[in-house]
Scaffold this motif. Structure first.
Motif, PDB file in Angstrom:
ATOM      1  N   UNK A 120       0.848  -1.191   0.000  1.00  0.00           N
ATOM      2  CA  UNK A 120       0.000   0.000   0.000  1.00  0.00           C
ATOM      3  C   UNK A 120       0.885   1.245   0.000  1.00  0.00           C
ATOM      4  N   UNK A 121       0.557   2.268  -0.795  1.00  0.00           N
ATOM      5  CA  UNK A 121       1.386   3.480  -0.863  1.00  0.00           C
ATOM      6  C   UNK A 121       1.592   4.165   0.483  1.00  0.00           C
ATOM      7  N   UNK A 122       0.591   4.107   1.365  1.00  0.00           N
ATOM      8  CA  UNK A 122       0.760   4.716   2.693  1.00  0.00           C
ATOM      9  C   UNK A 122       1.809   3.983   3.508  1.00  0.00           C
ATOM     10  N   UNK A 123       1.838   2.654   3.404  1.00  0.00           N
ATOM     11  CA  UNK A 123       2.829   1.875   4.133  1.00  0.00           C
ATOM     12  C   UNK A 123       4.229   2.141   3.587  1.00  0.00           C
ATOM     13  N   UNK A 124       4.312   2.254   2.266  1.00  0.00           N
ATOM     14  CA  UNK A 124       5.602   2.560   1.637  1.00  0.00           C
ATOM     15  C   UNK A 124       6.079   3.942   2.082  1.00  0.00           C
ATOM     16  N   UNK A 125       5.176   4.914   2.117  1.00  0.00           N
ATOM     17  CA  UNK A 125       5.545   6.276   2.511  1.00  0.00           C
ATOM     18  C   UNK A 125       5.999   6.320   3.970  1.00  0.00           C
ATOM     19  N   UNK A 126       5.310   5.582   4.826  1.00  0.00           N
ATOM     20  CA  UNK A 126       5.688   5.548   6.249  1.00  0.00           C
ATOM     21  C   UNK A 126       7.067   4.933   6.421  1.00  0.00           C
ATOM     22  N   UNK A 127       7.294   3.813   5.772  1.00  0.00           N
ATOM     23  CA  UNK A 127       8.593   3.145   5.881  1.00  0.00           C
ATOM     24  C   UNK A 127       9.696   3.977   5.232  1.00  0.00           C
ATOM     25  N   UNK A 128       9.398   4.643   4.119  1.00  0.00           N
ATOM     26  CA  UNK A 128      10.380   5.495   3.452  1.00  0.00           C
ATOM     27  C   UNK A 128      10.779   6.664   4.350  1.00  0.00           C
ATOM     28  N   UNK A 129       9.800   7.244   5.052  1.00  0.00           N
ATOM     29  CA  UNK A 129      10.107   8.342   5.976  1.00  0.00           C
ATOM     30  C   UNK A 129      10.988   7.856   7.111  1.00  0.00           C
ATOM     31  N   UNK A 130      10.731   6.644   7.587  1.00  0.00           N
ATOM     32  CA  UNK A 130      11.549   6.077   8.661  1.00  0.00           C
ATOM     33  C   UNK A 130      12.979   5.819   8.178  1.00  0.00           C
ATOM     34  N   UNK A 131      13.120   5.276   6.974  1.00  0.00           N
ATOM     35  CA  UNK A 131      14.457   5.039   6.415  1.00  0.00           C
ATOM     36  C   UNK A 131      15.209   6.354   6.223  1.00  0.00           C
TER      37      UNK A 131
END
Length: 74
Positions: free
Chosen positions: A50-61
């Motif tokens: 899901x794009x929201x999950x990708x965005x959350x993980x990308x922000x964390x990285x």
């Protein structure tokens, strides 16, 4: 007897030394969205995350990368 004049030693012209050019350190910034999507897929959570999950993980990285870089370990 003729006197012989000594020639003064020739002075070598020295070129003015230039200060080395300071170049900004180039830090390669990874593509966090791609890395997050790949990480989710490799861990087996989803083939199309899901794009929201990708965005959350990308922000964390990205935050982890910036923290490491600011502390001199990135």
């Amino acid at each position: 007897m003729t006197s012989v004049k000594k020639k003064s030693p020739s002075k070598k012209k020295t070129a003015a030394k230039k200060a080395p050019v300071k170049r900004a350190a180039v830090v390669a910034v990874p593509d966090y969205a791609q890395a997050a999507s790949e990480l989710i897929r490799r861990l087996g959570f989803s083939n199309s995350p899901h794009p929201d999950h990708v965005a959350t993980l990308a922000a964390t990285l990205m935050a982890a990368f910036e923290l490491g870089r600011s502390s001199g370990k990135g």
